[in-house]
Design an enzyme around this catalytic site. Structure first.
Site, mmCIF file in Angstrom:
data_model
loop_
_atom_site.group_PDB
_atom_site.id
_atom_site.type_symbol
_atom_site.label_atom_id
_atom_site.label_comp_id
_atom_site.label_asym_id
_atom_site.label_seq_id
_atom_site.Cartn_x
_atom_site.Cartn_y
_atom_site.Cartn_z
ATOM 1 N N HIS A 219 1.184 -1.771 0.056
ATOM 2 C CA HIS A 219 0.062 0.018 0.539
ATOM 3 C C HIS A 219 1.016 1.294 0.031
ATOM 4 C CE1 HIS A 219 -3.125 2.760 1.226
ATOM 5 N NE2 HIS A 219 -2.666 2.793 2.118
ATOM 6 N N ASP B 246 -15.024 3.447 8.812
ATOM 7 C CA ASP B 246 -13.702 3.711 8.050
ATOM 8 C C ASP B 246 -14.768 5.169 7.313
ATOM 9 O OD1 ASP B 246 -10.858 5.329 8.140
ATOM 10 O OD2 ASP B 246 -11.550 4.964 5.842
ATOM 11 N N ARG C 101 -14.360 13.408 9.575
ATOM 12 C CA ARG C 101 -12.837 14.039 10.108
ATOM 13 C C ARG C 101 -12.758 14.900 9.180
ATOM 14 N NH1 ARG C 101 -9.009 9.293 9.890
ATOM 15 N NH2 ARG C 101 -7.762 11.107 9.860
ATOM 16 N N SER D 276 -7.290 3.985 10.021
ATOM 17 C CA SER D 276 -7.817 4.971 8.519
ATOM 18 C C SER D 276 -7.128 3.893 7.271
ATOM 19 C CB SER D 276 -8.130 5.749 8.246
ATOM 20 O OG SER D 276 -8.452 5.801 6.889
ATOM 21 N N LYS E 174 -8.417 -0.873 6.416
ATOM 22 C CA LYS E 174 -8.673 -1.438 4.829
ATOM 23 C C LYS E 174 -7.842 -2.331 4.631
ATOM 24 C CE LYS E 174 -9.086 2.713 3.249
ATOM 25 N NZ LYS E 174 -8.966 4.009 4.299
#
Length: 434
Positions: free
Chosen positions: A82, A161, A168, A183, A187
């Site tokens: 990621h 999320d 937020r 967050s 995922k």
């Protein structure tokens, strides 16, 4: 439990228990706890912070708020990668076929881009007919047969999320390490991989603008992953200028293909080798980085990685011939050369401004419903530290609309700064967090 008591508890700097965090997330997703109370809690967390145990509990609660992908039907150690995002970041297009051609299963969920550039799925759709809208069974079948598949994120992946981030974003509580890390990791954990390698960007084009914050985020996410039972590592890499030369969907695909042919930019190859070596080690194929790098380089030299990309594209409906002949991926009707107005050296390139120039050409989205022009974008001829002469081409803009081109070329030119003295090139790999 009463939500007002939990808000007060965190406001006063106390720890929230696992049960209390689960109560908050479950109640918010079900609509039983209103936005205004969750907003108050987010502000309390923003100021008081969360410890490692609370952060992991929050991550797991968000992960379990929706679908959690079970990859047990896929043989072998599943390793995911990621990136925290950047300009010209096409590493997944290079990295995944390299790793898969070593027999490591790559079962990846990716999303579309929102902002100045497209996401991995947008880029892959440059191949006519390619689709990530495949069933889970087809996803598993492709990984077992070909060792690689990429599917779109399910709508119900970590829904907590999505709700929390939207809240937020409008309550000025985005910039908190625990909230950012949970967050991202909620995922990634929901996507089911056994091991995760994170590319945490640092610089003007990154979410984290300096190395100190990037390292703090990397350490927090590695801690979450390891505490959640997933082998996790992070690479902190430079994003003070775009990665590689190409910015824009189809143009980035071409650059990724050229890299798999052994003809790509040095920085893109180096980042892929660094990230890939961590993936190879976590998958158990070897235990040292030098051996892993040699294995990955061999996949390029032998052509195995390029062939693996072609197989992957074809298995999901795309035309694999475009992998071997990229001419079809150049479809913009206008190519404009941006010329230097001075002699000297490139001192800096403002990443976000390059990204905005690409968006103005049509290569990004201002809202989720915007259509992307896959064929527009920018190829940088000169990067930080390179020598330039007056009248020399520093970049090419690919466009399908003259009005958009006029806006973009001014934005791109202003992104460059020059020096009369030689300039040191950026350090790409800053640190590896294990």
């Amino acid at each position: 439990m009463l939500m007002v008591d939990l808000i007060k508890k965190k406001r006063d700097g106390q720890e929230l228990s696992t049960e209390e965090i689960n109560f908050i997330i479950e109640g918010y997703v079900k609509g039983e706890i209103p936005d205004y109370q969750v907003s108050a809690l987010m502000m309390a967390i923003f100021y008081q912070g969360m410890n490692d145990r609370e952060t992991v509990d929050l991550t797991m609660a968000m992960m379990n708020s929706g679908d959690v992908l079970d990859l047990s039907k896929i043989e072998g150690v599943k390793v995911d990668k990621h990136s925290t995002g950047g300009v010209g970041d096409k590493t997944s297009l290079v990295l995944t076929p390299m790793v898969a051609s070593l027999g490591i299963p790559v079962a990846k969920m990716s999303g579309r881009g929102l902002g100045h550039t497209g996401g991995t799925i947008d880029k892959l759709e440059s191949f006519e007919g390619f689709s990530t809208s495949i069933s889970t069974d087809k996803f598993f079948e492709n990984v077992n047969n070909n060792k690689i598949s990429i599917m779109g994120q399910t709508a119900n992946l970590a829904p907590a999320d999505k709700l929390l981030y939207a809240l937020r974003d409008v309550t000025a509580t985005v910039d908190n390490m625990s909230l950012i890390a949970s967050s991202i990791m909620s995922k990634k954990l929901a996507a089911g991989a056994d091991a995760i390698v994170l590319d945490v960007k640092s610089g003007s084009g990154a979410f984290m603008k300096n190395d100190t914050d990037a390292k703090a985020l990397a350490e927090k996410m590695v801690s979450i992953g390891n505490m959640a039972g997933r082998k996790t590592r992070a690479v902190i890499s430079d994003m003070d200028q775009p990665l590689g030369f190409a910015v824009g969907n189809a143009l980035e695909v071409v650059e990724a293909i050229n890299t798999l042919k052994g003809q790509g930019p040095d920085d893109l190859l180096e980042l892929c080798l660094t990230l890939g070596s961590q993936m190879v080690i976590l998958a158990g194929l070897c235990d040292d980085e030098d051996t892993a790098r040699k294995m990955l380089l061999e996949t390029i030299e032998s052509g195995k990685a390029l062939d693996k990309l072609a197989t992957f594209i074809e298995s999901q409906g795309g035309n694999k011939e475009d992998v071997y002949n990229t001419e079809n991926l150049f479809r913009a009707t206008i190519c404009y050369e941006l010329l230097s107005e001075t002699d000297g050296y490139v001192k800096g390139i403002e990443c976000e401004e390059v990204g905005m120039a690409s968006l103005l050409l049509g290569g990004g989205r201002r809202s989720k419903t915007d259509e992307i022009d896959l064929w527009t974008g920018i190829i940088l001829n000169k990067k930080v530290g390179d020598k330039v002469e007056k009248g020399e081409c520093i970049a090419k803009l690919y466009a399908n609309d003259n009005a958009k081109l006029e806006q973009a070329k001014t934005r791109l030119f202003d992104a460059y700064s020059f020096s009369s003295d030689p300039v040191n090139k950026n350090v790409l790999i800053k640190e590896i967090i294990k």
